[in-house]
Write a protein that holds these residues in place. Structure first.
Motif, mmCIF file in Angstrom:
data_model
loop_
_atom_site.group_PDB
_atom_site.id
_atom_site.type_symbol
_atom_site.label_atom_id
_atom_site.label_comp_id
_atom_site.label_asym_id
_atom_site.label_seq_id
_atom_site.Cartn_x
_atom_site.Cartn_y
_atom_site.Cartn_z
ATOM 1 N N LYS A 57 0.969 -1.147 0.044
ATOM 2 C CA LYS A 57 0.027 0.071 0.161
ATOM 3 C C LYS A 57 1.060 1.210 0.063
ATOM 4 C CE LYS A 57 -3.777 -2.177 2.468
ATOM 5 N NZ LYS A 57 -4.702 -1.865 3.730
ATOM 6 N N ILE A 58 0.190 2.326 -0.460
ATOM 7 C CA ILE A 58 0.823 3.704 -0.458
ATOM 8 C C ILE A 58 0.452 3.910 0.933
ATOM 9 C CG2 ILE A 58 0.924 5.852 -1.193
ATOM 10 C CD1 ILE A 58 -0.076 4.816 -3.960
ATOM 11 N N ARG A 59 1.412 4.664 1.552
ATOM 12 C CA ARG A 59 1.360 5.024 3.046
ATOM 13 C C ARG A 59 1.134 6.518 2.839
ATOM 14 N NH1 ARG A 59 5.547 3.126 7.453
ATOM 15 N NH2 ARG A 59 4.176 1.208 7.014
ATOM 16 N N LEU A 60 -0.049 7.014 3.475
ATOM 17 C CA LEU A 60 -0.402 8.541 3.456
ATOM 18 C C LEU A 60 -0.342 8.940 4.624
ATOM 19 C CD1 LEU A 60 -1.205 10.912 1.402
ATOM 20 C CD2 LEU A 60 -3.735 10.116 1.923
ATOM 21 N N GLY A 61 0.374 10.069 5.030
ATOM 22 C CA GLY A 61 0.334 10.553 6.359
ATOM 23 C C GLY A 61 -0.406 11.706 6.507
ATOM 24 N N ILE A 62 -1.307 12.117 7.254
ATOM 25 C CA ILE A 62 -2.122 13.325 7.378
ATOM 26 C C ILE A 62 -1.887 14.383 8.488
ATOM 27 C CG2 ILE A 62 -4.335 14.289 7.226
ATOM 28 C CD1 ILE A 62 -5.250 12.013 5.473
ATOM 29 N N LEU A 63 -1.389 15.211 8.518
ATOM 30 C CA LEU A 63 -0.760 16.014 9.572
ATOM 31 C C LEU A 63 -1.974 17.232 9.760
ATOM 32 C CD1 LEU A 63 1.477 16.643 11.659
ATOM 33 C CD2 LEU A 63 2.476 18.194 9.897
ATOM 34 N N ASN A 64 -2.595 17.311 10.758
ATOM 35 C CA ASN A 64 -3.577 18.201 11.243
ATOM 36 C C ASN A 64 -3.229 18.740 12.677
ATOM 37 O OD1 ASN A 64 -5.493 19.995 11.063
ATOM 38 N ND2 ASN A 64 -6.930 18.486 10.130
ATOM 39 N N ASP A 65 -3.644 19.770 13.227
ATOM 40 C CA ASP A 65 -3.545 20.123 14.617
ATOM 41 C C ASP A 65 -4.371 19.236 15.437
ATOM 42 O OD1 ASP A 65 -2.565 21.571 16.783
ATOM 43 O OD2 ASP A 65 -4.186 23.185 16.304
ATOM 44 N N HIS A 66 -5.646 19.243 14.980
ATOM 45 C CA HIS A 66 -6.720 18.434 15.738
ATOM 46 C C HIS A 66 -7.664 18.026 14.504
ATOM 47 C CE1 HIS A 66 -9.444 22.071 15.120
ATOM 48 N NE2 HIS A 66 -8.479 22.628 15.399
ATOM 49 N N LEU A 67 -8.802 17.296 15.312
ATOM 50 C CA LEU A 67 -9.841 16.719 14.118
ATOM 51 C C LEU A 67 -11.114 17.090 15.169
ATOM 52 C CD1 LEU A 67 -8.582 13.393 12.861
ATOM 53 C CD2 LEU A 67 -8.820 15.693 11.677
#
Length: 186
Positions: A79-89
């Motif tokens: 799989k392609i590893r996708l990181g999602i960086l966010n302060d919060h959700l």
């Protein structure tokens, strides 16, 4: 631009200067709101080049390793590893822009990892986590944040936050050797 040129000039002459490092850090991290510049007809490249040069000096003075070679991706990882960086959700513009970026991706093709600096178990956070393989709460220290992301070999990484703070330094530390898609909704 004149103020950034002044700061950069002083840092180039004496990159160890406590005074100019503090001035630069205050301007770029705490009070440096560059967002209004997006709404002008001016060429922003000189402004952001100056900003990045100053940030590079600040990061190096903090001992950050900017030149980093990531190991080759394991051949057994399909799989392609996708990181999602966010302060919060939490319910906020960034969250509502982040969720559609990954919630409909084919999970047979993508491994999705959400990185947040703040976590509080909000229903939107729970929903986001349910649409990802992992939710990782980042440590508070910049070096530990970068190491946490580097250990997971993020290629590519999608960043969605107010990039003036708190993730500017993380992104710049990682950008030098990664492919990142950076979006800001401010």
């Amino acid at each position: 631009i004149r103020l950034l040129n002044l700061i950069l000039g002083h840092l180039n002459r004496d990159s160890e200067s406590s005074l100019w490092n503090k001035v630069a850090a205050m301007l770029l991290q705490q009070g440096g709101n560059f967002i209004p510049n997006y709404f002008t007809d001016l060429n922003l490249k000189p402004l952001f080049c100056l900003r990045s040069e100053i940030l590079e000096i600040l990061l190096k003075n903090r001992g950050c390793q900017l030149d980093y070679e990531f190991p080759q991706r394991s051949h057994d990882r399909q799989k392609i590893r996708l990181g999602i960086l966010n302060d919060h959700l939490n319910p906020q513009t960034e969250t509502y822009l982040t969720l559609p970026a990954f919630e409909h991706l084919n999970r047979d093709e993508f491994e999705i990892i959400l990185y947040v600096s703040r976590s509080n178990n909000h229903p939107l956070e729970k929903y986001g986590a349910s649409q990802a393989d992992r939710l990782v709460r980042l440590p508070e220290n910049l070096e530990n944040q970068v190491q946490t992301i580097r250990k997971m070999w993020m290629r590519p990484c999608f960043v969605l936050a107010d990039l003036m703070r708190p993730f500017t330094l993380i992104v710049l530390t990682m950008l030098l050797s990664q492919k990142w898609l950076v979006m800001s909704c401010r």
